[in-house]
Enzyme design. Sequence first.
Site, short mmCIF file in Angstrom:
data_model
loop_
_atom_site.label_atom_id
_atom_site.label_comp_id
_atom_site.label_asym_id
_atom_site.label_seq_id
_atom_site.Cartn_x
_atom_site.Cartn_y
_atom_site.Cartn_z
N ASP A 185 0.90 -1.14 0.00
CA ASP A 185 0.00 0.00 0.00
C ASP A 185 0.94 1.19 0.00
O ASP A 185 1.56 1.50 1.03
CB ASP A 185 -0.87 0.01 1.26
N HIS A 186 1.11 1.84 -1.15
CA HIS A 186 2.21 2.80 -1.25
C HIS A 186 2.06 3.98 -0.28
O HIS A 186 3.03 4.65 0.04
CB HIS A 186 2.43 3.26 -2.69
N HIS A 248 -5.77 2.77 1.21
CA HIS A 248 -5.01 3.92 1.69
C HIS A 248 -5.66 4.63 2.90
O HIS A 248 -5.02 4.88 3.91
CB HIS A 248 -4.80 4.95 0.59
C1 BG6 Z 1 -3.62 4.74 -6.29
C2 BG6 Z 1 -4.98 4.82 -6.89
O1 BG6 Z 1 -3.52 3.64 -5.44
O2 BG6 Z 1 -3.37 5.92 -5.54
C3 BG6 Z 1 -5.11 6.05 -7.76
O3 BG6 Z 1 -5.23 3.66 -7.67
C4 BG6 Z 1 -4.75 7.29 -6.98
O4 BG6 Z 1 -6.42 6.17 -8.30
C5 BG6 Z 1 -3.40 7.12 -6.32
O5 BG6 Z 1 -4.71 8.38 -7.88
C6 BG6 Z 1 -3.10 8.26 -5.39
O6 BG6 Z 1 -1.78 8.15 -4.95
P1 BG6 Z 1 -0.92 9.43 -4.62
O7 BG6 Z 1 0.37 8.87 -4.11
O8 BG6 Z 1 -0.78 10.20 -5.89
O9 BG6 Z 1 -1.68 10.18 -3.58
#
Ligand code: BG6
Length: 504
Positions: A185-186, A248
């Site tokens: 989960d980045h 997230h």
């Molecule tokens: C991803 C989603 O996991 O996270 C995207 O699939 C979203 O739809 C993105 O735009 C948002 O990540 P960040 O790091 O740009 O906030």
Amino acid sequence: MKKKSKLNPTIFVIFGGTGDLNKRKLAPALYNLFTEGYMPEKFSIIGTGRTKFTDEKYQQVILENVNEFSRNGKVKDDSWKEFGTNVHYSSTDVTVPETFEGLKTDIEKYQKEFGPETQVIFYLAVAPNFFPLIAECLCKYKLTENEDNSRIVIEKPFGHDLETAKELNLLLSKIFTEKQIYRIDHYLGKETVQNMMAFRFANSLFEPLWNRNYIEHIQISVTEQLGVGERGGYYEGAGALRDMIQNHLLQLLCLVGMEAPISFDANEIRDRKVEVLRAMRPFKPEEISTNAVRGQYSKGWVEGKEVPGYRHENGVDPHSNTESFAAVKFFIDNWRWQGIPFYLRTGKRLNQTSSIITIQFKDVPHHIFSSRATETWQQNRLIISIQPEMSIRLQVQAKRPGVKMVLNPVDMVFDYKGTYDTDTPEAYETLLLDAMNGDQTLFMRGDQVEAAWELVMPIINTWESKKSLNFPNYPADSWGPEEAEALIARDGFHWFTLPLKDKE
Ligand code: BG6
């Protein structure tokens, strides 16, 4: 002089080696780890895909990707030369198991060259329907048997719903032990998100206040200016709940809501987080309309440019029922949080790109100042801004300078930019390094993923079975549907935003 990493030799196999994630995130992250001295002395990156490439051609592709997407700009010649020679390609069609034969030969070649300590990391940066196929082939070709030296990293979405997540967990558990599985989960790799652990558990100041006695409500808001862009095909089958809230936002909620762990051990931390999810109040179908709001954007203007509505994006059904916005009010039924609402909202094509967590404290028990002195009265708030601004603000009341007693809210700010002059690594740099180090703290455990799915399934089921009659219900560049304001206004609150310094 460049730092030397003590990591064991590593072979990094990327399924989806010609795909978008590798291009934008993985390749630049690996290169940056290399230039900063974090890569093992001996390593090999093997990209895989159906396209046929020679190593040289693939190195060229990766060079272009890094030049375009690295946070540090274009590569430096000498470090690229050193890095590039470790980049290889192995043509593999994951739907044709026999093609794993060639991959196995390539892996064994580097294993032999690097020695018995070599670890192999398989990174699945492909569409989720390929996860089971790849896992089974890795097993068939005996590539995962050494549980100390082989790992699998799985991108989201982990399952499409509770049932498919359980199936995937079951399948993986037959092939791997849990300590080999890294579910990404980045958000957990983001610097500010990691800092929440430090902030909560390395300071004695906040913990006594961190409960229902002092906190009135909590908001977690992840808003995006962009629309679905070229990802309409994927997004149409997902929607905001699956795409953002199930993973997230609920992870952020766990970090705010968890009890203090007894150590910084990966399983200890993940135990505390999963306890939060288990304590969350499940929704009965009849409660969903009062606790959850969905939205879909219509066309509008963003920074002087006309943008299409969701139903006109590529890959989207013109009568789509998919939500591009979701707001949900959750409760955690335990001693710490009983009765305190957690409002979560996320959406695309909103007025601002910003991820913030706001903790609003209860009002003082007794007001001693005159109404004239307190015209701008505001309860204390702690605002943790994850992006684009990286800061933590404590909003307090103070006396405005002057001969009269007039109060106004002021911010005590910890701002990353002003405090540190070091660059912030991308979330993927942190996470890839952790995977190489065998540290699972920032990765999701199987039970966590299932608990999160279990919580959102009643909303997903209700929304899928009842088509929204008012979609699209918010214009691009707005703050989402009016019902989302009403959801929180009914309780006497409103959604917070931070004034943006540089609007993205
Ligand atoms: C991803 C989603 O996991 O996270 C995207 O699939 C979203 O739809 C993105 O735009 C948002 O990540 P960040 O790091 O740009 O906030």
